[in-house]
Scaffold this motif. Structure first.
Motif, short mmCIF file in Angstrom:
data_model
loop_
_atom_site.label_atom_id
_atom_site.label_comp_id
_atom_site.label_asym_id
_atom_site.label_seq_id
_atom_site.Cartn_x
_atom_site.Cartn_y
_atom_site.Cartn_z
N UNK A 86 0.83 -1.20 0.00
CA UNK A 86 0.00 0.00 0.00
C UNK A 86 0.87 1.25 0.00
N UNK A 87 1.91 1.26 0.82
CA UNK A 87 2.80 2.42 0.89
C UNK A 87 3.51 2.67 -0.43
N UNK A 88 3.70 1.63 -1.21
CA UNK A 88 4.48 1.74 -2.45
C UNK A 88 3.84 2.67 -3.48
N UNK A 89 2.58 3.04 -3.29
CA UNK A 89 1.92 3.90 -4.26
C UNK A 89 2.35 5.36 -4.17
N UNK A 90 3.07 5.72 -3.12
CA UNK A 90 3.58 7.08 -3.04
C UNK A 90 5.09 7.08 -3.20
N UNK A 91 5.60 7.94 -4.05
CA UNK A 91 7.04 8.14 -4.19
C UNK A 91 7.43 9.37 -3.38
N UNK A 92 8.52 9.23 -2.65
CA UNK A 92 9.01 10.35 -1.84
C UNK A 92 10.37 10.78 -2.36
N UNK A 93 10.67 12.05 -2.17
CA UNK A 93 11.97 12.61 -2.58
C UNK A 93 12.86 12.72 -1.36
N UNK A 94 13.98 12.02 -1.38
CA UNK A 94 14.98 12.09 -0.32
C UNK A 94 16.24 12.70 -0.93
N UNK A 95 16.30 14.02 -0.90
CA UNK A 95 17.40 14.68 -1.57
C UNK A 95 17.30 14.42 -3.07
N UNK A 96 18.38 13.93 -3.66
CA UNK A 96 18.35 13.65 -5.10
C UNK A 96 17.68 12.32 -5.45
N UNK A 97 17.33 11.53 -4.42
CA UNK A 97 16.78 10.20 -4.66
C UNK A 97 15.26 10.23 -4.65
N UNK A 98 14.66 9.51 -5.58
CA UNK A 98 13.22 9.30 -5.59
C UNK A 98 12.97 7.82 -5.34
N UNK A 99 12.21 7.51 -4.31
CA UNK A 99 12.01 6.11 -3.93
C UNK A 99 10.56 5.89 -3.55
N UNK A 100 10.05 4.70 -3.91
CA UNK A 100 8.69 4.37 -3.51
C UNK A 100 8.67 4.08 -2.01
N UNK A 101 7.60 4.53 -1.35
CA UNK A 101 7.55 4.52 0.11
C UNK A 101 7.48 3.12 0.71
N UNK A 102 7.13 2.13 -0.09
CA UNK A 102 7.09 0.77 0.42
C UNK A 102 8.44 0.28 0.90
N UNK A 103 9.52 0.94 0.45
CA UNK A 103 10.85 0.52 0.87
C UNK A 103 11.03 0.64 2.37
#
Length: 227
Positions: free
Chosen positions: A30-47
């Motif tokens: 469920x969390x994977x549906x949002x991508x978050x920006x961590x500085x220069x990195x874009x990662x799906x929240x399911x991580x």
């Protein structure tokens, strides 16, 4: 007359960690549906939920042994499979007429996944988490059980297993639909970076918590399950 054998008591830490582990397997998708920006990195929240699975399985391997950690990973398929079946059931049931259409659309958009994605998730989960436990345990003799060695094992095992997880999931879910090279590289870099930053201190924290929970002062004892 023969009497039934009494099962071995489950340690407090293993009981608590198992509950947390099952919850993380269900919420990651469920969390994977949002991508978050961590500085220069874009990662799906399911991580973040998946890294907690890595931390929990590593802590269990450290305190209770590799065999117990492997069983934890395998038992994790049960809440994962049940959550998928419940999602299919809820999506197949008719929505209430009182439910606003935009809410129904958002709900279905988040929880509806293609069969390829549904199949890719459990495969990537099983391979990567078992690999994490194996690497973390295999490096134990080389690094020892000190905090520094434990953190190094956690970072290495998480980075490698998360890279394999990304390779399996993205390939099975999206290969042939669009070029996946840049997506693979970006997600691997993000997961390796997060594995190096977040996983080692969290493993130390959970191992210390487990030993405290299982200490005589907490009212229970640690169950031994050698690797």
């Amino acid at each position: 007359m023969a009497t039934a054998s009494t099962p071995a008591p489950l340690s407090r830490s293993l009981f608590i960690f198992s509950i947390l582990y099952g919850g993380m397997t269900c919420i990651a998708g469920v969390l994977a549906f949002k991508q978050v920006a961590l500085g220069p990195l874009a990662v799906e929240s399911g991580i973040f939920a998946f890294l907690m699975l890595v931390v929990l399985s590593s802590a269990v391997a450290q305190v209770h042994g590799r065999r117990t950690a492997d069983r934890l990973v395998l038992f994790g398929f049960f809440p994962l499979a049940l959550s998928i079946l419940l999602i299919f059931l809820v999506l197949s049931l008719p929505a209430s007429a009182e439910m606003p259409p935009e809410n129904l659309s958002a709900f279905e958009r988040v929880l509806s996944q293609t069969p390829r994605i549904m199949a890719a998730g459990p495969v990537a989960y099983g391979v990567s988490l078992l690999l994490n436990v194996w690497i973390f345990s295999a490096l134990r003799g080389a690094t020892g059980d000190g905090s520094v060695g434990m953190m190094a094992r956690g970072a290495i095992a998480s980075a490698l297993s998360q890279s394999v997880d990304t390779l399996i999931f993205i390939t099975l879910a999206f290969y042939g639909e669009f070029p996946i090279g840049s997506l693979l590289l970006g997600q691997m870099l993000a997961k390796v970076a997060l594995s190096a930053i977040l996983v080692p201190p969290l493993i130390i924290l959970l191992v210390r918590l487990a030993r405290w929970l299982d200490s005589p002062s907490s009212g229970t004892r640690r169950s031994a399950d050698p690797a």
